[in-house]
Design a protein around this motif. Structure first.
Motif, PDB file in Angstrom:
ATOM      1  N   VAL A 180      18.860  17.755 -14.927  1.00 19.91           N
ATOM      2  CA  VAL A 180      20.053  16.957 -15.211  1.00 19.91           C
ATOM      3  C   VAL A 180      20.971  16.961 -13.993  1.00 19.91           C
ATOM      4  N   ARG A 181      21.452  15.778 -13.624  1.00 20.69           N
ATOM      5  CA  ARG A 181      22.360  15.655 -12.485  1.00 20.69           C
ATOM      6  C   ARG A 181      23.807  15.663 -12.967  1.00 20.69           C
ATOM      7  N   TYR A 182      24.660  16.368 -12.222  1.00 17.76           N
ATOM      8  CA  TYR A 182      26.080  16.457 -12.566  1.00 17.76           C
ATOM      9  C   TYR A 182      26.909  15.622 -11.590  1.00 17.76           C
ATOM     10  N   ASP A 183      27.859  14.871 -12.129  1.00 20.11           N
ATOM     11  CA  ASP A 183      28.809  14.145 -11.280  1.00 20.11           C
ATOM     12  C   ASP A 183      29.977  15.035 -10.891  1.00 20.11           C
ATOM     13  N   HIS A 184      30.316  15.959 -11.790  1.00 18.01           N
ATOM     14  CA  HIS A 184      31.491  16.798 -11.563  1.00 18.01           C
ATOM     15  C   HIS A 184      31.271  18.172 -12.193  1.00 18.01           C
ATOM     16  N   LEU A 185      31.687  19.204 -11.499  1.00 22.49           N
ATOM     17  CA  LEU A 185      31.617  20.580 -11.984  1.00 22.49           C
ATOM     18  C   LEU A 185      32.869  21.324 -11.543  1.00 22.49           C
ATOM     19  N   THR A 186      33.223  22.366 -12.287  1.00 26.90           N
ATOM     20  CA  THR A 186      34.243  23.282 -11.791  1.00 26.90           C
ATOM     21  C   THR A 186      33.529  24.395 -11.026  1.00 26.90           C
ATOM     22  N   PHE A 187      34.284  25.114 -10.211  1.00 28.89           N
ATOM     23  CA  PHE A 187      33.696  26.239  -9.485  1.00 28.89           C
ATOM     24  C   PHE A 187      33.118  27.266 -10.465  1.00 28.89           C
ATOM     25  N   ASP A 188      33.854  27.526 -11.530  1.00 30.61           N
ATOM     26  CA  ASP A 188      33.390  28.510 -12.511  1.00 30.61           C
ATOM     27  C   ASP A 188      32.076  28.076 -13.152  1.00 30.61           C
ATOM     28  N   GLU A 189      31.942  26.775 -13.441  1.00 27.06           N
ATOM     29  CA  GLU A 189      30.694  26.277 -14.024  1.00 27.06           C
ATOM     30  C   GLU A 189      29.537  26.429 -13.043  1.00 27.06           C
ATOM     31  N   ALA A 190      29.777  26.119 -11.786  1.00 24.87           N
ATOM     32  CA  ALA A 190      28.724  26.238 -10.777  1.00 24.87           C
ATOM     33  C   ALA A 190      28.248  27.678 -10.652  1.00 24.87           C
ATOM     34  N   LEU A 191      29.190  28.619 -10.726  1.00 26.20           N
ATOM     35  CA  LEU A 191      28.830  30.042 -10.638  1.00 26.20           C
ATOM     36  C   LEU A 191      28.153  30.520 -11.914  1.00 26.20           C
ATOM     37  N   ALA A 192      28.700  30.151 -13.057  1.00 24.52           N
ATOM     38  CA  ALA A 192      28.173  30.628 -14.342  1.00 24.52           C
ATOM     39  C   ALA A 192      26.754  30.109 -14.597  1.00 24.52           C
ATOM     40  N   ARG A 210      41.284  26.348  -3.080  1.00 27.96           N
ATOM     41  CA  ARG A 210      41.367  25.015  -3.702  1.00 27.96           C
ATOM     42  C   ARG A 210      40.832  23.917  -2.771  1.00 27.96           C
ATOM     43  N   MET A 211      39.698  24.211  -2.139  1.00 25.75           N
ATOM     44  CA  MET A 211      39.031  23.232  -1.279  1.00 25.75           C
ATOM     45  C   MET A 211      37.780  22.736  -1.992  1.00 25.75           C
ATOM     46  N   PRO A 212      37.746  21.487  -2.440  1.00 27.35           N
ATOM     47  CA  PRO A 212      36.583  20.975  -3.169  1.00 27.35           C
ATOM     48  C   PRO A 212      35.314  20.997  -2.325  1.00 27.35           C
ATOM     49  N   ILE A 228      33.050   9.649   1.804  1.00 24.66           N
ATOM     50  CA  ILE A 228      34.421   9.679   2.324  1.00 24.66           C
ATOM     51  C   ILE A 228      35.290   8.616   1.646  1.00 24.66           C
ATOM     52  N   THR A 229      34.682   7.494   1.259  1.00 20.23           N
ATOM     53  CA  THR A 229      35.441   6.411   0.627  1.00 20.23           C
ATOM     54  C   THR A 229      35.259   6.383  -0.890  1.00 20.23           C
ATOM     55  N   GLY A 230      34.660   7.451  -1.446  1.00 12.58           N
ATOM     56  CA  GLY A 230      34.539   7.555  -2.898  1.00 12.58           C
ATOM     57  C   GLY A 230      33.441   6.711  -3.500  1.00 12.58           C
ATOM     58  N   GLN A 231      32.459   6.317  -2.702  1.00 14.32           N
ATOM     59  CA  GLN A 231      31.365   5.488  -3.191  1.00 14.32           C
ATOM     60  C   GLN A 231      30.072   6.306  -3.189  1.00 14.32           C
ATOM     61  N   GLY A 232      28.981   5.675  -3.669  1.00  8.34           N
ATOM     62  CA  GLY A 232      27.684   6.325  -3.628  1.00  8.34           C
ATOM     63  C   GLY A 232      27.533   7.386  -4.703  1.00  8.34           C
ATOM     64  N   ARG A 233      26.479   8.192  -4.553  1.00 11.88           N
ATOM     65  CA  ARG A 233      26.152   9.248  -5.522  1.00 11.88           C
ATOM     66  C   ARG A 233      26.395  10.614  -4.891  1.00 11.88           C
ATOM     67  N   TYR A 234      27.161  11.428  -5.587  1.00 12.48           N
ATOM     68  CA  TYR A 234      27.455  12.773  -5.111  1.00 12.48           C
ATOM     69  C   TYR A 234      28.008  13.584  -6.269  1.00 12.48           C
ATOM     70  N   THR A 235      28.104  14.876  -6.070  1.00 14.00           N
ATOM     71  CA  THR A 235      28.687  15.773  -7.065  1.00 14.00           C
ATOM     72  C   THR A 235      29.905  16.454  -6.451  1.00 14.00           C
ATOM     73  N   THR A 236      31.000  16.458  -7.179  1.00 13.94           N
ATOM     74  CA  THR A 236      32.210  17.140  -6.734  1.00 13.94           C
ATOM     75  C   THR A 236      32.381  18.435  -7.523  1.00 13.94           C
ATOM     76  N   ILE A 237      32.614  19.513  -6.802  1.00 21.69           N
ATOM     77  CA  ILE A 237      32.898  20.813  -7.423  1.00 21.69           C
ATOM     78  C   ILE A 237      34.294  21.204  -7.034  1.00 21.69           C
ATOM     79  N   GLU A 238      35.160  21.442  -7.996  1.00 20.79           N
ATOM     80  CA  GLU A 238      36.554  21.732  -7.681  1.00 20.79           C
ATOM     81  C   GLU A 238      37.191  22.594  -8.757  1.00 20.79           C
ATOM     82  N   ASN A 239      38.445  22.982  -8.541  1.00 21.28           N
ATOM     83  CA  ASN A 239      39.166  23.747  -9.541  1.00 21.28           C
ATOM     84  C   ASN A 239      39.438  22.861 -10.760  1.00 21.28           C
ATOM     85  N   GLU A 240      39.673  23.486 -11.883  1.00 23.04           N
ATOM     86  CA  GLU A 240      39.938  22.710 -13.108  1.00 23.04           C
ATOM     87  C   GLU A 240      41.219  21.912 -12.960  1.00 23.04           C
TER      88      GLU A 240
END
Length: 240
Positions: A180-192, A210-212, A228-240
């Motif tokens: 399964v591919r994720y579009d967005h995760l928190t740091f805690d989720e990535a670690l857990a 707090r650096m994504p 860089i312009t918010g397009q395409g496919r990627y996953t962002t990992i950041e604080n809640e």
């Protein structure tokens, strides 16, 4: 900075393996040139770019230690491998007319600059790409951790992790078709979930500051600029 760019300054992390191209070892000139072109296109958007490259295409400290080398010595060899990659990418960028500096955490003044934080920031402010070589300068730390460290030190808006796939998956999509591919995760989720995006020290450092982390496919043409312009496919990992 261009109005359509999401970030003012970024740290791009590239694995050494990402520079091998179709080869099983070393550097592929065509891949180096393509990566340089990706960086050039992002600089054209007015975004300041720092880069950390791994050395696994030449030597991996962990593997060397597993084969009987003392770990600190093996890691030192791996840090030197990152300098080789950094100088090679610098050459590819400068052939395209992109002003570039290499700064190494391992002092070697006849080859490149030593890492000095304020000088590196000044290079970025002047529009130069800065490639940070030599890892952290210490054994037992990965280049992922070096990327997180340099990103925080440079005041980057995000750490962009260039990989072999277009984001973070629940498993290796090349081996598990049900991943399964994720579009967005928190740091805690990535670690857990133990997703192995980066090592835990790197993720923790990004979380604390707090650096994504943005994970994208290095091999898809134009992907770096699209992220860089918010397009395409990627996953962002950041604080809640």
């Amino acid at each position: 900075m261009a109005s359509d760019a999401l970030y003012r300054r970024v740290l791009l992390k590239i694995s050494g393996e990402g520079l091998m191209g179709p080869q099983a070892y070393g550097l592929d000139p065509a891949t180096l040139d393509r990566v340089a072109g990706e960086v050039e296109s992002v600089r054209a958007l007015g975004v300041e770019v720092g880069i950390v490259i791994g050395g696994g295409n030449i030597f991996r400290g962990v593997k060397g230690a597993a084969n009987g080398m003392e770990r600190a010595a093996a890691d030192n060899v791996g840090m030197l491998a990152t300098v080789i990659n950094a100088l090679s990418l610098q050459n590819a960028l400068e052939r395209r007319g992109v002003a570039t500096r290499v700064q190494s955490a391992v002092t070697m003044p006849t080859v490149c600059e030593s890492f000095i934080r304020r000088r590196a920031i000044r290079h970025l402010e002047k529009g130069r790409v800065v490639i940070f070589a030599g890892g952290t300068g210490n054994p037992f730390f990965t280049t992922d951790t070096a990327a997180a460290l340099r990103g925080v030190e440079m005041g980057c808006d995000a750490l962009l992790k260039a990989t072999q796939v277009d984001g973070v998956y629940s498993a290796d999509p090349k081996k598990d078709p049900g991943a399964v591919r994720y579009d967005h995760l928190t740091f805690d989720e990535a670690l857990a979930r133990n997703l192995a995006v980066m090592d835990t020290a790197a993720i923790a450092l990004c979380r604390e500051n707090r650096m994504p982390i943005v994970v994208f496919d290095l091999h898809r043409p134009g992907a770096f600029a699209q992220v860089i312009t918010g397009q395409g496919r990627y996953t962002t990992i950041e604080n809640e």
